[in-house]
Write a protein that holds these residues in place. Structure first.
Motif, PDB file in Angstrom:
ATOM      1  N   LEU A   1       0.839  -1.208   0.000  1.00  0.00           N
ATOM      2  CA  LEU A   1       0.000   0.000   0.000  1.00  0.00           C
ATOM      3  C   LEU A   1       0.869   1.252   0.000  1.00  0.00           C
ATOM      4  O   LEU A   1       0.595   2.217  -0.712  1.00  0.00           O
ATOM      5  CB  LEU A   1      -0.917   0.009   1.222  1.00  0.00           C
TER       6      LEU A   1
ATOM      7  N   GLU B   1       4.000   1.334  -1.008  1.00  0.00           N
ATOM      8  CA  GLU B   1       4.721   1.366  -2.277  1.00  0.00           C
ATOM      9  C   GLU B   1       3.815   1.906  -3.385  1.00  0.00           C
ATOM     10  O   GLU B   1       4.263   2.665  -4.237  1.00  0.00           O
ATOM     11  CB  GLU B   1       5.228  -0.027  -2.633  1.00  0.00           C
ATOM     12  N   ALA B   2       2.537   1.521  -3.343  1.00  0.00           N
ATOM     13  CA  ALA B   2       1.608   2.024  -4.354  1.00  0.00           C
ATOM     14  C   ALA B   2       1.505   3.543  -4.260  1.00  0.00           C
ATOM     15  O   ALA B   2       1.474   4.237  -5.276  1.00  0.00           O
ATOM     16  CB  ALA B   2       0.234   1.385  -4.174  1.00  0.00           C
ATOM     17  N   ALA B   3       1.472   4.062  -3.037  1.00  0.00           N
ATOM     18  CA  ALA B   3       1.392   5.516  -2.870  1.00  0.00           C
ATOM     19  C   ALA B   3       2.634   6.188  -3.448  1.00  0.00           C
ATOM     20  O   ALA B   3       2.537   7.174  -4.190  1.00  0.00           O
ATOM     21  CB  ALA B   3       1.223   5.868  -1.394  1.00  0.00           C
ATOM     22  N   LEU B   4       3.807   5.639  -3.137  1.00  0.00           N
ATOM     23  CA  LEU B   4       5.051   6.196  -3.681  1.00  0.00           C
ATOM     24  C   LEU B   4       5.031   6.113  -5.200  1.00  0.00           C
ATOM     25  O   LEU B   4       5.391   7.059  -5.906  1.00  0.00           O
ATOM     26  CB  LEU B   4       6.261   5.415  -3.174  1.00  0.00           C
ATOM     27  N   ASP B   5       4.599   4.963  -5.695  1.00  0.00           N
ATOM     28  CA  ASP B   5       4.565   4.719  -7.128  1.00  0.00           C
ATOM     29  C   ASP B   5       3.686   5.748  -7.834  1.00  0.00           C
ATOM     30  O   ASP B   5       3.954   6.149  -8.959  1.00  0.00           O
ATOM     31  CB  ASP B   5       4.027   3.305  -7.371  1.00  0.00           C
ATOM     32  N   LEU B   6       2.635   6.188  -7.143  1.00  0.00           N
ATOM     33  CA  LEU B   6       1.718   7.156  -7.749  1.00  0.00           C
ATOM     34  C   LEU B   6       2.176   8.595  -7.526  1.00  0.00           C
ATOM     35  O   LEU B   6       1.437   9.536  -7.798  1.00  0.00           O
ATOM     36  CB  LEU B   6       0.307   6.959  -7.188  1.00  0.00           C
ATOM     37  N   GLY B   7       3.380   8.754  -7.008  1.00  0.00           N
ATOM     38  CA  GLY B   7       3.957  10.093  -6.947  1.00  0.00           C
ATOM     39  C   GLY B   7       3.964  10.725  -5.571  1.00  0.00           C
ATOM     40  O   GLY B   7       4.363  11.879  -5.423  1.00  0.00           O
ATOM     41  N   ALA B   8       3.518  10.000  -4.532  1.00  0.00           N
ATOM     42  CA  ALA B   8       3.530  10.573  -3.195  1.00  0.00           C
ATOM     43  C   ALA B   8       4.949  10.584  -2.643  1.00  0.00           C
ATOM     44  O   ALA B   8       5.739   9.692  -2.940  1.00  0.00           O
ATOM     45  CB  ALA B   8       2.622   9.762  -2.271  1.00  0.00           C
ATOM     46  N   THR B   9       5.261  11.597  -1.829  1.00  0.00           N
ATOM     47  CA  THR B   9       6.533  11.582  -1.119  1.00  0.00           C
ATOM     48  C   THR B   9       6.381  10.629   0.061  1.00  0.00           C
ATOM     49  O   THR B   9       5.269  10.195   0.375  1.00  0.00           O
ATOM     50  CB  THR B   9       6.869  12.976  -0.578  1.00  0.00           C
ATOM     51  N   GLY B  10       7.494  10.317   0.719  1.00  0.00           N
ATOM     52  CA  GLY B  10       7.439   9.402   1.856  1.00  0.00           C
ATOM     53  C   GLY B  10       6.466   9.902   2.927  1.00  0.00           C
ATOM     54  O   GLY B  10       5.661   9.144   3.465  1.00  0.00           O
TER      55      GLY B  10
ATOM     56  N   GLN C   1       3.929  12.026   2.522  1.00  0.00           N
ATOM     57  CA  GLN C   1       2.541  11.941   2.020  1.00  0.00           C
ATOM     58  C   GLN C   1       2.022  10.516   2.102  1.00  0.00           C
ATOM     59  O   GLN C   1       0.869  10.285   2.478  1.00  0.00           O
ATOM     60  CB  GLN C   1       2.463  12.425   0.575  1.00  0.00           C
TER      61      GLN C   1
ATOM     62  N   LEU D   1      -1.253  10.047   4.190  1.00  0.00           N
ATOM     63  CA  LEU D   1      -2.492   9.805   3.438  1.00  0.00           C
ATOM     64  C   LEU D   1      -2.885   8.342   3.389  1.00  0.00           C
ATOM     65  O   LEU D   1      -4.046   8.020   3.168  1.00  0.00           O
ATOM     66  CB  LEU D   1      -2.345  10.338   2.009  1.00  0.00           C
ATOM     67  N   VAL D   2      -1.914   7.453   3.551  1.00  0.00           N
ATOM     68  CA  VAL D   2      -2.246   6.031   3.423  1.00  0.00           C
ATOM     69  C   VAL D   2      -2.022   5.277   4.739  1.00  0.00           C
ATOM     70  O   VAL D   2      -2.953   4.722   5.309  1.00  0.00           O
ATOM     71  CB  VAL D   2      -1.434   5.375   2.279  1.00  0.00           C
TER      72      VAL D   2
END
Ligand SMILES: Nc1ncnc2c1ncn2[C@@H]1O[C@H](COP(=O)(O)OP(=O)(O)O)[C@@H](O)[C@H]1O
Ligand SMILES: [Mg+2]
Lengths: 366, 260
Positions: free
Chosen positions: B159, B161-170, B172, B176-177
């Protein structure tokens, strides 16, 4: 080869979008990826195929930025990705577990990446709506991931990873959790979406049928190394090793001594004639079941061996005959069922002849 | 399945042993009589007396703000510690650190209290509400990190990694997740810290100074002068608050566990 066939890998004027150059990945002492080089071109639907644990996911995660190669270079559009963090790569990944955010509804899941780019609200909304239409989930926009079916979750994950229009979409066993029927439907949908969006897809799978159906080219992997990279048809018709021949489709392998024009396979048996320029020595003749004819009388062919029918698998349109040849090896031959069952004359324990031409098989020395 | 006679008896005895004293205490807090051990009819007058008592109100206020602030500090620190220990890159001595963060759980309170007192004296910190807050935050933090890390262990890493993959910073990805998903565990940790702080007598006695008396300290000092029904009422209130905290904490933990 004509110009309108999509085969950029044969065109020296094309440059690859993704390039793995001598990439090795070690986890401690264990080498998960061993000196792999691959070029993937824009617009390709590239499949990584291999048994579980051979390193497919690791190879993909290195491109997404979640693992760092121990040595070698991965570049994207000519740029070395070495120091680019995952959130800065123009690559999106659809995870094996889908990794949908459980506390957000479908709409917010799809919008997540767009919002991180600081897109204005109306553009985010327009793009999310477009993605929902693409995967036909408009009606489910307000549902949470735990309130939709597995197939729908898979489509949300796909929509979410496509929303940012990445240069490359990575799919890790995207259909693994779906049942067979849904999987086949989804395979065609995937191809459709890939063509519509023009995105380069890289898919991981351990299902050879799936890889054959969707991809432009397939890399067959075994324990961290690439055995062969080719189009589905070439892998099937011209595998370079027993491993690939066996992994892609069904194959009979007859071991023998290859003398340049014939394979000596059993004491006292007529050597098998094959047209091949494989180096002489120990080798295997790879014969696909459908390339072998089966008959009651000795056929006039380049090669013919007698045998006894020990099993028949009736598959409707096809029947597979298992025939024991001298020496005890069991050969599978396939015949189409052009006649009704009652009219067919070959049954269990019959003595039959298997025959094939000198170009039907391949000599593999590996 | 029907319970055997033996099971019924042992269960009853066990619970009686645990809860009879508390029940008696609560019952006597509604005693009309001035004498603690003689029943003189039902009344809530001791609660009234209690709420007129300035010293009680002062102690209640100190207890409340100490518990609130220390639980909040402990929650932030404990969550951070849990996150680093569960998620962070493997560094040398990580196991040692994980072990050390749990050590205060088994440390005798007297020793924790004494060592904190020595620390505060040596750095010249004026003792009072502030030092109690620091002391309570210190030991509550361990509990928070235990609760939060057990949630993080079962948290699906992909989850983030998916956030990072979608452009979130660490950050964020965490905000957010991760955080919304582990929120029930964090809340349970906070409640636990709050309750532990309400409860504590030993450490608070060591590190408090003039003007900062918590309810447990107040009760303890008054009991030494003899048990009055007022103290029963006060204890009953404290029991109610602690029970509420524990129940809410366990409910939120349970909800957290049921989430995917
Ligand atoms: N983080 C890791 N630490 C140690 N070993 C790993 C790690 N990730 C993968 N491996 C090992 O690397 C090999 C390849 O794994 P993976 O790429 O997941 O295979 P596949 O996706 O083909 O099933 C496996 O043997 C796996 O145990
Ligand atoms: Mg995998």
């Amino acid at each position: 080869m004509t110009d309108d066939v999509f085969a950029p890998w044969n065109d020296p004027g094309q440059s690859p979008l993704i390039r793995y150059a001598n990439v090795t990945k070690k986890f401690g002492e264990f080498t998960a990826i061993d000196n792999v080089s691959i070029d993937i071109f824009p617009g390709e639907f590239f499949a990584l195929l291999g048994p579980s644990g051979c390193g497919k996911t690791t190879l993909m995660r290195m491109l997404a930025g979640f693992e760092t190669p121990t040595s070698g270079i991965i570049s994207l559009g000519g740029q070395d990705m070495g120091n680019v963090p995952p959130n800065k790569r123009p690559v999106n990944m659809m995870f094996q577990s889908y990794a949908l955010f459980p506390h957000m509804n479908v709409w917010d899941n799809i919008a997540f990446g767009l919002r991180r780019d600081g897109l204005p609200k109306d553009q985010v909304a327009a793009r999310v709506e477009e993605m929902l239409r693409l995967v036909q989930l408009q009606k489910f926009a307000k549902r949470k991931p735990d309130a939709i079916s597995g197939g729908q979750r898979q489509r949300v994950a796909l929509a979410r990873s496509l929303a940012k229009a990445p240069k490359v979409l990575l799919l890790d066993e995207p259909l693994g959790a779906l049942d067979k029927k849904l999987r086949q439907e989804t395979q065609f949908e995937l191809v459709d979406i890939q063509e519509k969006t023009g995105t380069t897809f890289m898919i991981v799978t351990h299902d050879q049928e799936e890889a054959m159906t969707v991809s432009t080219r397939i890399a067959v992997m075994d324990e961290g190394i690439i055995k062969q990279i080719d189009t589905p048809a070439s892998l099937y018709e011209a595998p370079n090793s027993r491993y690939v021949a066996d992994f892609i489709g069904d194959v009979n392998l007859i071991e023998g001594d290859w003398r340049g024009d014939t394979l000596h396979w059993a004491e006292g048996q007529t050597p098998l004639a094959v047209q091949s320029d494989a180096p002489v020595g120990k080798a295997w003749l790879a014969l696909r079941p459908e390339k072998i004819a089966i008959s009651k009388d000795q056929a006039k062919a380049d090669n013919a061996i007698p045998g006894q029918v020990i099993d028949i698998a009736y598959l409707g349109n096809l029947s597979t005959y298992v025939v024991e040849i001298p020496g005890g090896q069991k050969i599978r031959a396939q015949a189409t069922n052009a006649r009704r069952l009652s009219r067919r004359d070959i049954t269990w324990n019959d003595t039959v002849w298997l025959s094939w031409t000198s170009t039907a098989g391949l000599v593999l020395s590996e | 399945m029907k319970m055997s006679r033996f099971n019924v008896v042992s269960l009853t005895l066990g619970f009686a042993f645990l809860y009879l004293p508390i029940l008696i205490l609560i019952t006597y807090s509604f005693n009309e009589s001035r004498l603690v051990t003689v029943w003189g009819g039902f009344s809530t007058k001791w609660y009234g007396v209690l709420f007129q008592d300035e010293r009680f109100l002062g102690a209640a206020w100190v207890t409340f703000y100490v518990a609130f602030i220390s639980a909040s500090i402990a929650t932030v620190l404990g969550t951070m510690a849990a996150y680093v220990l569960v998620r962070g890159a493997k560094f040398r001595g990580r196991t040692l650190f994980s072990g050390m963060i749990y050590a205060p759980l088994v440390m005798p309170e007297v020793i924790t209290g004494l060592s904190l007192l020595l620390l505060f004296i040596s750095i010249g910190l004026d003792r009072g509400g502030f030092t109690i807050i620091l002391a309570h935050a210190t030991f509550s933090m361990c509990y928070v990190s235990v609760v939060v890390s057990s949630r993080l262990v079962s948290f699906d890493r992909s989850l983030e990694e998916a956030a990072l993959d979608l452009g979130a910073t660490g950050w964020q990805a965490f905000r957010l997740v991760t955080l919304p998903i582990i929120a029930p565990a964090v809340a349970a940790g906070w409640l636990l810290g709050f309750t532990l702080s309400l409860d504590d007598l030993v450490i608070a006695s060591f590190v408090s100074g003039p003007g900062a008396t918590t309810l447990p300290m107040r009760i303890f000092s008054e009991v030494r002068l003899g048990v009055s029904p007022k103290i029963n009422a006060l204890s009953a209130i404290l029991i109610g608050m602690v029970a509420l905290g524990v129940i809410v904490a366990s409910l939120t933990t349970k909800r957290a566990a049921q989430r995917p």
